[in-house]
Design an enzyme around this catalytic site. Structure first.
Site, PDB file in Angstrom:
ATOM      1  N   SER A  61      -4.758   5.347   6.423  1.00  0.00           N
ATOM      2  CA  SER A  61      -3.595   4.581   6.841  1.00  0.00           C
ATOM      3  C   SER A  61      -3.369   4.757   8.332  1.00  0.00           C
ATOM      4  O   SER A  61      -3.806   5.736   8.932  1.00  0.00           O
ATOM      5  CB  SER A  61      -2.368   5.065   6.068  1.00  0.00           C
ATOM      6  OG  SER A  61      -1.184   4.659   6.704  1.00  0.00           O
ATOM      7  N   GLU A  65      -6.844   4.279   0.772  1.00  0.00           N
ATOM      8  CA  GLU A  65      -6.425   5.073   1.927  1.00  0.00           C
ATOM      9  C   GLU A  65      -6.191   6.511   1.485  1.00  0.00           C
ATOM     10  O   GLU A  65      -5.589   6.747   0.428  1.00  0.00           O
ATOM     11  CB  GLU A  65      -5.146   4.495   2.536  1.00  0.00           C
ATOM     12  CG  GLU A  65      -5.370   3.156   3.204  1.00  0.00           C
ATOM     13  CD  GLU A  65      -4.111   2.570   3.809  1.00  0.00           C
ATOM     14  OE1 GLU A  65      -4.236   1.720   4.690  1.00  0.00           O
ATOM     15  OE2 GLU A  65      -3.005   2.969   3.385  1.00  0.00           O
ATOM     16  N   ASP A 114       0.805  -1.222   0.000  1.00  0.00           N
ATOM     17  CA  ASP A 114       0.000   0.000   0.000  1.00  0.00           C
ATOM     18  C   ASP A 114       0.836   1.270   0.000  1.00  0.00           C
ATOM     19  O   ASP A 114       0.502   2.243  -0.683  1.00  0.00           O
ATOM     20  CB  ASP A 114      -0.995   0.009   1.161  1.00  0.00           C
ATOM     21  CG  ASP A 114      -0.394  -0.439   2.478  1.00  0.00           C
ATOM     22  OD1 ASP A 114       0.822  -0.701   2.527  1.00  0.00           O
ATOM     23  OD2 ASP A 114      -1.136  -0.530   3.467  1.00  0.00           O
TER      24      ASP A 114
END
Length: 551
Positions: free
Chosen positions: A466, A440, A78
């Protein structure tokens, strides 16, 4: 079917021939076959060291009389996909991880598994698989790295991301930012912050599926390698004694893990993942569960970005066992763990080496847990804020909405100076279905903080955040915009009122006007029209239900 049965008997000659083709011998096939689920990949700091950890696990399995069978899962990284289309694939990967592990373990008849996840969708995905499979399982989290240092200053993930805005407004030079980039990772691991990955690692230990102290151990350290060998040996004990996840991950165990997640100021992503993991375990967890636990759980550790401490600092201060010790009677001590000890055994033997890092219940960092569940006319099904990262002056605010349909245009407006103090940013169509994939919003929150607006501007979104996010960021607004939630009806200039103390979020628009807007509303055209994301968008449940898929 047990693995030995799969490879014994005259009618199994071809199966034996096939696996012998990979180098195994008869003596190995007569032993229990133990799956070692690795997530090594050579472009992610969270995973780059896991070959060595897997080798240590396999050594432990062999020493205890088992035959290790390693296979690889994956990690959609991510932190390498923020503020881009590729981030849409991160949350949906959780379900694929769970399915992948189930398919490999069931298809090959493994007797037990040791899992090596690193990455916040990989950890819950593997726990989901463990609950689904219900065979002896130990999870070894990939671990954090210590923070980088620049002239005595700790450099965290959020330090680097927030610094982009600081460069744009002239508070930092691009050369200084590059220096931050170069030192942020002094070694492998999932950075040093209470990111979602690190949070899920700590939660898994508190849940009882990891050996004590392993979730906070520095990645690649001698302690981690030694623990990996012990885990490989100990999985054979669990197999002999028939200890499976269903004997460990009870409702009480989930409550313990939720308290630890709150107590260490963990990531908001734990909300989604707890609901998904609990569903596989047959345990009912809702947003109301989080609200109740948060109100009754003090914050004992201010991990970055909510405070100054790195996850490795927590390890040195006594790790998760020290947190359990300080939580005391708030946790269910009779819950068993893969170590063979109960939570009470682990807590009673723990030592708090630094009470400034791991505070007591009598002297908490905050009187309540780090996550608040808000409800109101803007989020009837609920939304989430990490209160520990919000300045007290932003706990009660009201202001005009500035509406954006995606993260990219929000970031452009922030860096372009078009957001003013007192505004409330509404960032919609980024939910599980509408995103799709529920990206996110760290790019947007970091821009807000980098531009010096975190004490005057709030951000409200049906996307998620996040673990590195801090500031007045409210996410997971449900129902989401693409499914007709009230957030879809907000217009520029509408007044929004937030009150963290009252756990409320209100859209101050007349009910008749909202009903008129609803009759006119049409969902926006889907961003993705084929492939896995299309399937995910069509079938994913609400964020208020963990953004899970049907099963």
């Amino acid at each position: 079917m047990r693995s030995q049965q799969r490879f014994s008997g005259l009618d199994r000659s071809l199966q034996r021939a096939w696996i012998k083709g990979a180098g195994l011998i008869d003596e190995e096939l007569e032993r229990p076959l133990i799956g070692v689920v690795n997530t090594f990949q050579d472009f992610s700091p969270e995973n780059v060291h896991l070959r060595g950890v897997a080798d240590a696990v396999k050594a432990g399995i062999r020493m205890a009389g088992g035959t290790p069978m390693e296979f690889n899962a994956f990690h959609v990284t991510d932190s390498e996909t923020f503020a881009g289309h590729s981030m849409r694939y991160v949350l949906p990967s959780r379900e694929i991880i769970a399915d992948l592990v189930e398919l490999m373990v069931q298809a090959h008849g493994m007797d037990a598994i040791v899992m090596l996840p690193s990455g916040d969708k990989v950890v819950p995905g593997m726990v989901m698989a463990a609950c689904r499979l219900d065979i002896p399982t130990i999870v070894i989290y990939g671990g954090p790295t210590p923070p980088g240092l620049v002239r005595g200053r700790k450099i965290f993930l959020e330090t680097v991301y927030d610094a982009v805005g600081e460069v744009m407004r002239g508070a930092l030079t691009s050369e200084q930012l590059r220096e931050y980039e170069d030192v942020m990772f002094p070694g492998p691991g999932a950075c040093a912050t209470a990111t979602s990955g690190n949070t899920l690692g700590m939660i898994t230990e508190a849940l009882g599926l990891s050996l004590p102290y392993t979730s906070t151990a520095p990645a690649g350290s001698n302690f981690q390698l030694q623990s990996a060998k012990r885990a490989g040996m100990h999985i054979m004990t669990l197999l002999r004694e028939g200890i499976t996840p269903s004997k460990i991950v009870s409702g009480a165990a989930f409550e313990n893990a939720m308290r630890v997640g709150m107590a260490v100021s963990g990531s908001t992503n734990q909300v989604l993942h707890f609901m998904a993991m609990a569903r596989e375990a047959g345990v009912d967890i809702t947003l109301d569960s989080f609200d109740a636990v948060s109100r009754a759980t003090p914050t004992l550790v201010k991990l970055a970005p909510s405070g100054p401490w790195a996850v490795t600092d927590l390890h040195a201060a006594g790790g998760i066992p020290a947190v359990l010790k300080q939580l005391g009677s708030l946790v269910h001590g009779d819950c068993r763990t893969v170590s063979g000890k109960t939570i009470e055994d682990i807590a009673s033997q723990a030592v708090v080496h630094d009470p400034e890092i791991v505070r007591s219940r009598d002297n908490p960092a905050d009187p309540e847990g780090s996550l608040f569940i808000l409800r109101g006319s803007l989020a009837p099904d609920g939304c989430v804020v990490k209160s520990s990262g919000v300045k007290r002056g932003m706990w009660k605010v009201a202001g005009p909405a500035r509406v954006f349909e995606d993260e990219e245009t929000t970031i452009e407006a922030l860096y372009g100076g078009r957001i003013k103090p007192g505004d409330i940013i509404v960032l919609r169509n980024e939910g599980p279905s509408g995103g799709p994939g529920m990206r996110e919003m760290l790019g947007a929150t970091s821009a807000l903080i980098g531009m010096g607006l975190d004490d005057s501007v709030a951000l409200v979104t049906d996307g998620r955040f996040s673990g590195a996010t801090h500031g007045p960021a409210i996410g997971y607004v449900s129902p989401e915009a693409s499914r007709g939630g009230p957030i879809a009806l907000v217009r520029d200039g509408d007044r929004i009122r937030l009150d963290l103390e009252a756990r409320s979020i209100e859209l101050e628009v007349d009910a008749a006007e909202l009903e008129r807007r609803r009759r006119e509303w049409r969902p926006r055209a889907p961003r993705v029209t084929r492939g896995y994301l299309k399937f995910y968008s069509d079938h994913v449940r609400s964020a208020a239900q963990g953004a899970t898929l049907p099963r």
